[in-house]
Design a protein around this motif. Structure first.
Motif, PDB file in Angstrom:
ATOM      1  N   TYR A 246       0.865  -1.183   0.000  1.00 17.35           N
ATOM      2  CA  TYR A 246       0.000   0.000   0.000  1.00 17.35           C
ATOM      3  C   TYR A 246       0.897   1.227   0.000  1.00 17.35           C
ATOM      4  CZ  TYR A 246      -4.558   2.165   0.516  1.00 17.35           C
ATOM      5  OH  TYR A 246      -5.719   2.852   0.279  1.00 17.35           O
ATOM      6  N   SER A 247       0.811   2.026  -1.063  1.00 13.72           N
ATOM      7  CA  SER A 247       1.657   3.223  -1.188  1.00 13.72           C
ATOM      8  C   SER A 247       0.900   4.434  -0.662  1.00 13.72           C
ATOM      9  CB  SER A 247       2.055   3.449  -2.648  1.00 13.72           C
ATOM     10  OG  SER A 247       2.884   2.403  -3.107  1.00 13.72           O
ATOM     11  N   LEU A 248       1.439   5.022   0.388  1.00  6.70           N
ATOM     12  CA  LEU A 248       0.852   6.223   0.983  1.00  6.70           C
ATOM     13  C   LEU A 248       1.534   7.493   0.493  1.00  6.70           C
ATOM     14  CD1 LEU A 248       0.578   4.899   4.645  1.00  6.70           C
ATOM     15  CD2 LEU A 248      -1.226   4.967   2.918  1.00  6.70           C
ATOM     16  N   GLU A 249       2.639   7.318  -0.211  1.00  8.76           N
ATOM     17  CA  GLU A 249       3.401   8.469  -0.701  1.00  8.76           C
ATOM     18  C   GLU A 249       4.016   8.082  -2.031  1.00  8.76           C
ATOM     19  OE1 GLU A 249       5.850  11.790   1.754  1.00  8.76           O
ATOM     20  OE2 GLU A 249       6.734   9.795   1.749  1.00  8.76           O
ATOM     21  N   GLY A 250       4.309   9.074  -2.878  1.00  9.74           N
ATOM     22  CA  GLY A 250       4.866   8.829  -4.196  1.00  9.74           C
ATOM     23  C   GLY A 250       3.827   9.088  -5.267  1.00  9.74           C
TER      24      GLY A 250
ATOM     25  N   THR B  95      -5.625  10.449  -2.554  1.00  8.90           N
ATOM     26  CA  THR B  95      -5.281   9.371  -3.474  1.00  8.90           C
ATOM     27  C   THR B  95      -4.303   8.410  -2.805  1.00  8.90           C
ATOM     28  OG1 THR B  95      -5.527  10.882  -5.356  1.00  8.90           O
ATOM     29  CG2 THR B  95      -4.368   8.823  -5.760  1.00  8.90           C
ATOM     30  N   THR B  96      -4.571   7.115  -2.934  1.00 11.24           N
ATOM     31  CA  THR B  96      -3.637   6.088  -2.466  1.00 11.24           C
ATOM     32  C   THR B  96      -3.602   4.961  -3.488  1.00 11.24           C
ATOM     33  OG1 THR B  96      -5.371   5.024  -1.166  1.00 11.24           O
ATOM     34  CG2 THR B  96      -3.962   6.603  -0.019  1.00 11.24           C
ATOM     35  N   TYR B  97      -2.619   4.053  -3.331  1.00 11.98           N
ATOM     36  CA  TYR B  97      -2.438   2.942  -4.256  1.00 11.98           C
ATOM     37  C   TYR B  97      -2.219   1.655  -3.470  1.00 11.98           C
ATOM     38  CZ  TYR B  97      -1.705   6.497  -7.849  1.00 11.98           C
ATOM     39  OH  TYR B  97      -1.851   7.567  -8.707  1.00 11.98           O
ATOM     40  N   TYR B  98      -2.905   0.596  -3.892  1.00 11.19           N
ATOM     41  CA  TYR B  98      -2.768  -0.712  -3.255  1.00 11.19           C
ATOM     42  C   TYR B  98      -2.524  -1.729  -4.368  1.00 11.19           C
ATOM     43  CZ  TYR B  98      -3.808  -4.379   0.241  1.00 11.19           C
ATOM     44  OH  TYR B  98      -3.746  -5.439   1.116  1.00 11.19           O
ATOM     45  N   GLY B  99      -1.322  -2.329  -4.367  1.00 11.34           N
ATOM     46  CA  GLY B  99      -1.026  -3.241  -5.457  1.00 11.34           C
ATOM     47  C   GLY B  99       0.205  -4.065  -5.197  1.00 11.34           C
TER      48      GLY B  99
END
Length: 899
Positions: free
Chosen positions: A243-247, A302-306
């Motif tokens: 899970y990307s919380l930053e970038g 915005t967040t990313y989960y991958g």
């Protein structure tokens, strides 16, 4: 759920993703093949209570995503997700309980202190119910509570960790559609499950390394990590998620919490962890604290989960950017990170890593070999390198790991990066553009002059052809021109030559004397609208305004309100993505926007803010011009340096000016020399041309601010021939040339200085009395005591010539001389009788020893004419009566009382 194979490593090195050294810990995690236990759907209005829905929740047919990541969404907006297993054709879930109906994860909001769940029918309503797009790559919904709308967009996105489209992008766009401020925060709670393990453990980077976490823990403010990873089992790192919380465009939360789902599911906002308690059924919470939104303002989360940035079952993994734009690699190095993991049962001693980049990549400030030292079992260590591309192209990098002096590596990893070529060839420049898009594509206005320049040297071109084709296929052909045989240029206005549809494709073809043609240079240009210019309403459209802030607003039909356009909320719908824009000297702004209704809001210091008319696109709009009304009524300030009014100079005069204006700002300064034509300078300071002619000169200046206020300044001066002669100073005492002695008790002294007619003029006269302090002469001064005065004086001219000092001594004598006399009879005989016929007079005058001395003695006989005494004189009388009067005067002018 699809069946999955389970791979375990034994006696081998396994990758554990990390940012630095991994803290050793026990491997924990449930069997990934176990079926998850069924759960009730949490939807409390108060802790411990459950809210009934107006209709049963049900998932929307078909997943969204791509070949890497999938998500399932229900009709309330709740979702779960899965990743493709790189080792098989199967998929594994990363949020409970894909591919079954979601419901155990949910998003909650805190609006003006009230807590609620996204999609709850009792506290809000869907303006747009959750729906998949036609390509099944995204799910979009808009839910409203009061004046606040929340848009949830779930889509397959480019993963900040990998640079590939293997993450679920989770985005919320919160908009205040009302007319008053509202305070809004958001919490996202996910019921984590990795490959069937509902008690999935975590790895979280921290200050002391990467920690393995299967217990409740809070991360607040500065301790919130840039990412965290979730595992099925630490022994199977390939079955994991990040899970990307930053970038990229990710929004770092204010709080991140690892928790037990069975207790967190009962809360909407507040949650207190139990320190050290194992999570069991694990979950995560992410909080973005309430923030005030003004009317029309948006907040985007915005967040990313991958897929993890590094992963798989390799002991050495490289992570970094896969592609670099031309501007990025031209100006900055990029970072390559290696992760080395030891999952053997023994320590690795004296480990070192060597990097070998392809030609075209160079190390930037880091050594090709780095010592890692001892790597303990279960530990992951991180090593960084900085590299810089020297040319466009694809480049490989190899990193090898060696143990304890060995010559053969025990682990090897390869990495490839592409340094992208520039959008515009290096020998081509664009003039009159409106900047560039995020990928470097030039941006230009449809109705603005556009200049394309290209340089061809070694060999020099004999001619250069230009072809420009718009998106409709309309073509404009022209020849570039040159003045030096190297630099070629051509200017045109796209709309005037029939080019309207964006993008343009530009083709530049050089020709050479042997009738050969060089390689065709090709690049795109984006045309923008709406566009226009900002001007001073009081002065007219020719009075363009730089420095105006122009904000593009979009009438969002889903929200039924005006919102500021931004790339996060409306990706791909406008270009360039800079909003607001600040106008340049030409006052212009512009975007290329998707179909819809738009307006611009304009503000600028010294002017009242204004909102444009509303325009609909298409068709193209290139005349959305906005006039601003001035509010600044204060004149600018204007000063001149290097010349003074009324002064004479003997050399060239180099003057400069400086203007300032605190409100609207200086628009221009004009100057005129000796009454000539005014020259306009579009700057607030500049040097004027040197003035060196002999004679009288004038400089007239006028500063104008952008609001139209004016300030004028004039001065006159003279330039004389070169002066090498010192001035001359004359001293007058009591309006007469200086004498040695003075009888009065007060003497008025004047110093008169003069320079040659062609001289530079008197700069100053200076004097001192009786050796005292030198003083500048400013006017006549008096000497009032009875004494002697020694005066020194001189003058200096404007050319710096100084007169040799002169001096004079003035003496004061206030006492008159005294005169004494002696007489001697003069005998005569008459008729034999002797008698006194008169006397011989002798006069003697004297002055005090400190006096000025006797100057003259005067006498007269019997009231006759005064005579100067030079020697004894005879005085005879026939009447027997003689009356003698006499007196003396000294050199100071003191006169004796007549005796």
């Amino acid at each position: 759920m699809q069946a999955m194979s389970k791979k375990r490593l034994s006696g081998a090195l396994a990758l554990l993703v990390a940012c630095s050294a991994l803290i050793p810990g026990a491997a924990f995690g449930a069997d990934q093949s176990a079926e998850p236990a069924p759960k009730e759907r949490p939807f409390p209005s108060l802790p411990g209570q459950f809210r009934a829905l107006a209709e049963p929740p049900m998932f929307i047919e078909n997943n969204i995503g791509n070949a890497f990541v999938q998500a399932q969404v229900d009709n309330t907006g709740r979702f779960n997700a899965a990743l493709k297993d790189t080792e098989s054709e199967g998929w594994y879930n990363i949020v409970y309980n894909w591919p079954s109906n979601p419901g155990t994860s949910f998003t909650s909001l805190k609006v003006d202190g009230q807590e609620m769940v996204y999609g709850d029918w009792t506290t809000g309503e869907f303006l747009t119910p959750p729906a998949n797009n036609e390509s099944l790559t995204a799910n979009d919904s808009v839910w409203r509570t009061g004046d606040v709308t929340v848009r949830q967009v779930l889509s397959a996105g480019v993963n900040p960790a990998t640079g590939l489209p293997d993450a679920l992008q989770i985005r919320y766009v919160i908009t205040n559609t009302g007319e008053t401020d509202h305070e809004v925060g958001l919490r996202l709670m996910l019921d984590t499950m990795i490959g069937g393990n509902d008690a999935a453990p975590f790895k979280v980077p921290g200050t002391s390394g990467v920690e393995s976490v299967n217990y409740e823990r809070d991360y607040l403010d500065g301790d919130v990590p840039a990412f965290y990873q979730v595992f099925n089992d630490f022994d199977i790192p390939g079955i994991s998620a990040q899970y990307s919380l930053e970038g990229r465009d990710a929004t770092l939360p204010d709080r991140f919490t690892i928790a037990s789902w069975s207790t967190m599911d009962d809360t909407l906002w507040e949650y207190a962890i139990t320190e050290g308690r194992e999570t069991g059924d694990s979950a995560v919470g992410m909080w973005w604290n309430p923030d005030t939104l003004s009317p029309g303002e948006q907040r985007i989360i915005t967040t990313y989960y991958g897929r993890p940035g590094v992963g798989g079952e390799s002991s050495l993994v490289l992570s970094g950017r896969k592609s670099l734009s031309y501007d990025e690699w031209q100006t900055n190095p990029f970072k390559l990170i290696s992760y080395l993991s030891n999952s053997t049962g023994a320590a690795l001693d004296n480990v070192r890593l060597q990097i070998e980049p392809d030609a075209g990549l160079v190390l930037d400030g880091t050594a090709p070999e780095q010592a890692v030292g001892q790597v303990e079992p279960g530990q992951t260590v991180q090593t960084d390198w900085k590299l810089k591309a020297t040319a466009a192209g694809k480049y490989g990098v190899t990193v090898r790991a060696f143990e304890d002096g060995a010559t053969d590596p025990f682990a090897t990893a390869e990495y490839e990066v592409e340094a992208l070529a520039p959008v515009v060839p290096p020998n081509v420049t664009i003039g009159g553009g409106q900047g560039t898009t995020s990928d470097g594509t030039p941006v230009a206005g449809r109705v603005s002059p556009l200049t394309i320049s290209a340089s061809f040297d070694n060999p020099q071109a004999s001619g250069v052809s230009l072809s420009v084709v718009d998106a409709d296929g309309d073509e404009y052909v022209a020849e570039l021109t040159t003045e030096n045989g190297i630099d070629w240029t051509h200017t045109f206005i796209p709309s005037q030559v029939g080019l309207w549809e964006t993008p343009l494709r530009v083709f530049i073809t050089p020709r050479y004397p042997d009738n050969a043609t060089g390689p065709v240079l090709e690049f795109p240009i984006t045309l923008i609208d709406p566009s226009g210019f900002i001007y001073n309403e009081a002065k007219g459209t020719d009075w363009k305004l730089p420095g105006a802030t122009v904000t593009l607003q979009y009438r969002d039909p889903l929200l039924n309100t005006w919102v500021n356009m931004n790339e996060e909320a409306y990706p791909g719908q406008f270009s360039p993505v800079t909003n607001p824009q600040v106008t340049g000297l030409d006052g212009r702004y512009g975007w290329d926007a998707a179909a819809g209704s738009y307006r611009v809001v304009v503000s600028r210091p010294g002017f009242a803010s204004a909102t444009s008319r509303v325009v609909d696109i298409p068709p193209p709009v290139t005349d959305l011009d906005v006039g601003l009304t001035p509010t600044d009524t204060t004149q600018p300030t204007l000063t001149i340096d290097g010349a003074q009014d009324g002064v004479s100079y003997t050399g060239a005069v180099q003057a400069s000016f400086e203007a300032s204006d605190e409100a609207a700002g200086v628009r221009q300064v004009s100057y005129s020399i000796d009454g000539g034509e005014a020259v306009v300078v579009n700057d607030d300071e500049a040097a004027l041309p040197a003035i060196n002619g002999i004679g009288q000169h004038t400089i007239d200046l006028k500063a104008i601010d952008h609001a139209g206020n004016e300030k004028s300044l004039s001065l006159a001066f003279a330039i004389k021939a070169s002066d090498q002669t010192a001035p001359v100073t004359e001293l007058l005492a009591n309006d007469a040339p200086a004498a040695e002695w003075y009888r009065a008790n007060a003497i008025e002294v004047k110093l008169n200085a003069s320079d040659e007619p062609s001289g530079s003029g008197i700069a100053g006269t200076y004097y001192k009395v009786n050796g005292g302090t030198e003083k500048p002469y400013s006017g006549p001064f008096s000497l009032s005591r009875s004494s002697s005065y020694h005066i020194e004086y001189y003058s200096r001219d404007n050319a710096g010539n100084a007169e040799n000092a002169k001096s004079v001594t003035l003496k004061v004598d206030s006492a008159a001389p005294t005169t004494s006399y002696k007489v001697k009879p003069i005998w005569a005989t008459k008729s034999g009788v002797k008698y006194i016929n008169g006397y011989t007079w002798t006069l003697a005058a004297k002055d005090a020893a400190s006096g000025s001395g006797v100057k003259q003695t005067y006498y007269r006989i019997n009231g006759g004419a005064w005579k100067t005494y030079v020697a004894p004189f005879e005085a005879v009388t026939s009447t027997n009566t003689l009356h003698i009067e006499f007196y003396s005067v000294d050199h100071a002018g003191n006169k004796e009382v007549v005796k």
